[in-house]
Design an enzyme around this catalytic site. Structure first.
Site, PDB file in Angstrom:
ATOM      1  N   ARG A   1       1.019  -1.097   0.212  1.00 58.94           N
ATOM      2  CA  ARG A   1       0.657   0.045  -0.091  1.00 58.94           C
ATOM      3  C   ARG A   1       1.067   0.923  -0.202  1.00 58.94           C
ATOM      4  O   ARG A   1       1.601   0.983   1.103  1.00 58.94           O
ATOM      5  CB  ARG A   1      -0.913   0.066   1.119  1.00 58.94           C
ATOM      6  CG  ARG A   1      -1.635   1.885   1.422  1.00 58.94           C
ATOM      7  CD  ARG A   1      -2.596   1.433   2.529  1.00 58.94           C
ATOM      8  NE  ARG A   1      -3.812   0.828   1.260  1.00 58.94           N
ATOM      9  CZ  ARG A   1      -5.307   0.610   2.223  1.00 58.94           C
ATOM     10  NH1 ARG A   1      -5.202   1.338   3.228  1.00 58.94           N
ATOM     11  NH2 ARG A   1      -5.918  -0.125   1.466  1.00 58.94           N
TER      12      ARG A   1
ATOM     13  N   HIS B   1      -7.150   1.258  -6.729  1.00 57.98           N
ATOM     14  CA  HIS B   1      -7.223   0.332  -5.851  1.00 57.98           C
ATOM     15  C   HIS B   1      -8.118  -1.028  -5.696  1.00 57.98           C
ATOM     16  O   HIS B   1      -8.878  -1.341  -5.702  1.00 57.98           O
ATOM     17  CB  HIS B   1      -8.089   0.699  -4.464  1.00 57.98           C
ATOM     18  CG  HIS B   1      -8.303   0.509  -3.435  1.00 57.98           C
ATOM     19  ND1 HIS B   1      -7.508  -0.890  -3.137  1.00 57.98           N
ATOM     20  CD2 HIS B   1      -8.649   0.226  -1.306  1.00 57.98           C
ATOM     21  CE1 HIS B   1      -7.803  -1.027  -1.759  1.00 57.98           C
ATOM     22  NE2 HIS B   1      -8.718  -0.455  -1.381  1.00 57.98           N
TER      23      HIS B   1
ATOM     24  N   GLN C   1      -9.923  -4.028  -3.889  1.00 53.40           N
ATOM     25  CA  GLN C   1     -10.901  -3.347  -3.606  1.00 53.40           C
ATOM     26  C   GLN C   1     -12.080  -3.835  -4.591  1.00 53.40           C
ATOM     27  O   GLN C   1     -13.483  -4.547  -4.125  1.00 53.40           O
ATOM     28  CB  GLN C   1     -11.168  -1.651  -3.283  1.00 53.40           C
ATOM     29  CG  GLN C   1     -12.318  -1.443  -2.403  1.00 53.40           C
ATOM     30  CD  GLN C   1     -13.132  -2.092  -0.831  1.00 53.40           C
ATOM     31  OE1 GLN C   1     -11.870  -2.545  -0.616  1.00 53.40           O
ATOM     32  NE2 GLN C   1     -13.926  -3.482  -1.329  1.00 53.40           N
TER      33      GLN C   1
ATOM     34  N   ASP D   1     -17.539   7.222  -1.703  1.00 51.36           N
ATOM     35  CA  ASP D   1     -15.835   6.626  -0.761  1.00 51.36           C
ATOM     36  C   ASP D   1     -16.102   8.015  -0.128  1.00 51.36           C
ATOM     37  O   ASP D   1     -17.004   8.712  -0.432  1.00 51.36           O
ATOM     38  CB  ASP D   1     -15.148   6.336  -2.347  1.00 51.36           C
ATOM     39  CG  ASP D   1     -13.971   5.943  -1.090  1.00 51.36           C
ATOM     40  OD1 ASP D   1     -14.443   5.243  -0.200  1.00 51.36           O
ATOM     41  OD2 ASP D   1     -13.264   5.934  -2.037  1.00 51.36           O
TER      42      ASP D   1
ATOM     43  N   CYS E   1     -15.951   0.885  -0.088  1.00 48.93           N
ATOM     44  CA  CYS E   1     -15.107   0.109   0.130  1.00 48.93           C
ATOM     45  C   CYS E   1     -15.095   0.444   1.688  1.00 48.93           C
ATOM     46  O   CYS E   1     -14.227  -0.646   2.219  1.00 48.93           O
ATOM     47  CB  CYS E   1     -14.472   0.345  -0.286  1.00 48.93           C
ATOM     48  SG  CYS E   1     -13.273   2.197  -0.049  1.00 48.93           S
TER      49      CYS E   1
ATOM     50  N   ARG F   1     -13.491  -9.373   0.772  1.00 48.30           N
ATOM     51  CA  ARG F   1     -12.047  -9.096   0.440  1.00 48.30           C
ATOM     52  C   ARG F   1     -10.841 -10.017   0.709  1.00 48.30           C
ATOM     53  O   ARG F   1      -9.802 -10.245   0.270  1.00 48.30           O
ATOM     54  CB  ARG F   1     -10.906  -7.462   1.626  1.00 48.30           C
ATOM     55  CG  ARG F   1     -11.845  -6.438   1.323  1.00 48.30           C
ATOM     56  CD  ARG F   1     -11.695  -5.938  -0.209  1.00 48.30           C
ATOM     57  NE  ARG F   1     -10.555  -5.647  -0.594  1.00 48.30           N
ATOM     58  CZ  ARG F   1      -9.358  -4.898   0.104  1.00 48.30           C
ATOM     59  NH1 ARG F   1      -9.964  -3.415   0.695  1.00 48.30           N
ATOM     60  NH2 ARG F   1      -8.091  -4.739  -0.123  1.00 48.30           N
TER      61      ARG F   1
END
Ligand code: CP
Ligand code: NVA
Length: 309
Positions: free
Chosen positions: A107, A134, A137, A225, A264, A292
């Site tokens: 990340r 991402h 996700q 988001d 997410c 996930r």
């Protein structure tokens, strides 16, 4: 054989992405004890190194537990634990870690770091979120949508809010999985024009506007988001710009009656979404978070060549 990095959804052929989502559904059905046909060869000897330049709950824990459930092992590092945090180059770090480990998940603050790591690593590198995208996700999100609605191809999805890293991965996914994506966002916070241009060239069904109600009309899923992503500045200005894009009951009322709501996480109730929506009957956020884990296992297995052995 070429090293299989998982960097972005536009970089992997659509049939392979489909294969990964199908494997993710199979991983979920199989539960904790992953059957040998879904496991990469010699996984018992494999170690996943995870590097975090930003905080993480879901990505960190789901990759760690996912790798263990596959039969492999993990090392979990904050970048300040590494010489990387003191200025050692990403390329040297990539070469060194490639001598020890079997796969890396990172990340990173900057997408460039992930690209450099992949360029210099001889083992697979997975993008666990950058300022650009991402992809892990959105693989879990596709899986979640399919659990509720059947195959994603031909569906309509409204992404309402900031044209951020999640928006980029949703645009990539719309092209690769062939669904209609309607984005409603402020003029100043539109998704990356290069990503939109790529999607248009690929004849993706991407519609971008500034009317959240219009975008939500009759869709199968509404997604949003956070208004302030990790590493972003100008929180107050962003919140002011995004205020008309809050997903509330009125927006959900425009969607199809059986539409689902996804996020997410982490979520900020009262900003991008009201508590009535995110904690309401159409919300599938905890299935999405669970998925996930299943999606990570499928991504790890693909990178480690479970279908090649
Ligand atoms: N959705 C997501 O990536 O969550 P974390 O930041 O907790 O990993
Ligand atoms: N857009 C958010 C996603 C968090 C998982 C961020 O980058 O902070």
């Amino acid at each position: 054989m070429a090293t299989r990095h998982f960097l972005d959804l536009d970089k992997i052929p659509a049939p392979q992405l489909r294969q990964i989502v199908d494997a993710a559904h199979a991983m979920k059905r199989a539960g904790k004890r992953v059957p040998s046909k879904l496991r990469p060869k010699d996984i018992e000897d494999a170690v996943l190194v995870m590097i975090f330049e930003q905080p993480s709950t879901r990505t960190r824990v789901s990759f760690d537990i996912g790798m263990r459930q596959l039969g492999g092992q993990t090392i979990n590092l904050n970048h300040n634990d590494l010489q990387l945090g003191r200025g050692e180059s990403t390329s040297d770090t990539a070469r060194v870690l490639s001598r020890y480990a079997d796969i890396i998940m990172i990340r990173a603050n900057s997408h460039e770091t992930v690209l450099q790591l992949a360029e210099h690593a001889s083992i697979p590198v997975i993008n666990g979120l950058t300022d650009r995208s991402h992809p892990c996700q959105v693989m879990a999100d596709i899986m979640t949508l399919e659990e509720n609605k059947g195959k994603i191809s031909g569906r309509k999805i409204a992404y309402i809010g900031d044209g951020n890293n999640m928006a980029t991965s949703w645009i990539h996914a719309a092209v690769q999985f062939d669904f209609e994506l309607r984005i409603a966002c402020p003029e100043e916070l539109q998704p990356d024009p290069q990503v939109v241009a790529w999607a248009k060239k690929k004849k993706g069904k991407i519609i971008i506007g500034a009317d959240a109600s219009k975008a939500a009309k009759d869709v199968d899923c509404v997604v949003t988001d956070t208004w302030v992503s990790m590493g972003q500045s100008g929180a107050e200005r962003r919140k002011a710009l995004l205020k008309p894009f809050q997903v509330d009951d009125a927006i959900m009322g425009k969607a199809a009656p059986d539409a689902i709501f996804m996020h997410c996480l982490p979520a900020y109730r009262g900003n991008e979404v009201t508590a009535s929506v995110i904690d309401g009957p159409q919300s599938v956020i905890f299935d999405e978070a669970e998925n996930r884990l299943h999606a990570q296992k499928a991504i790890l297995a693909w990178c480690l060549g479970s279908d090649r052995s």
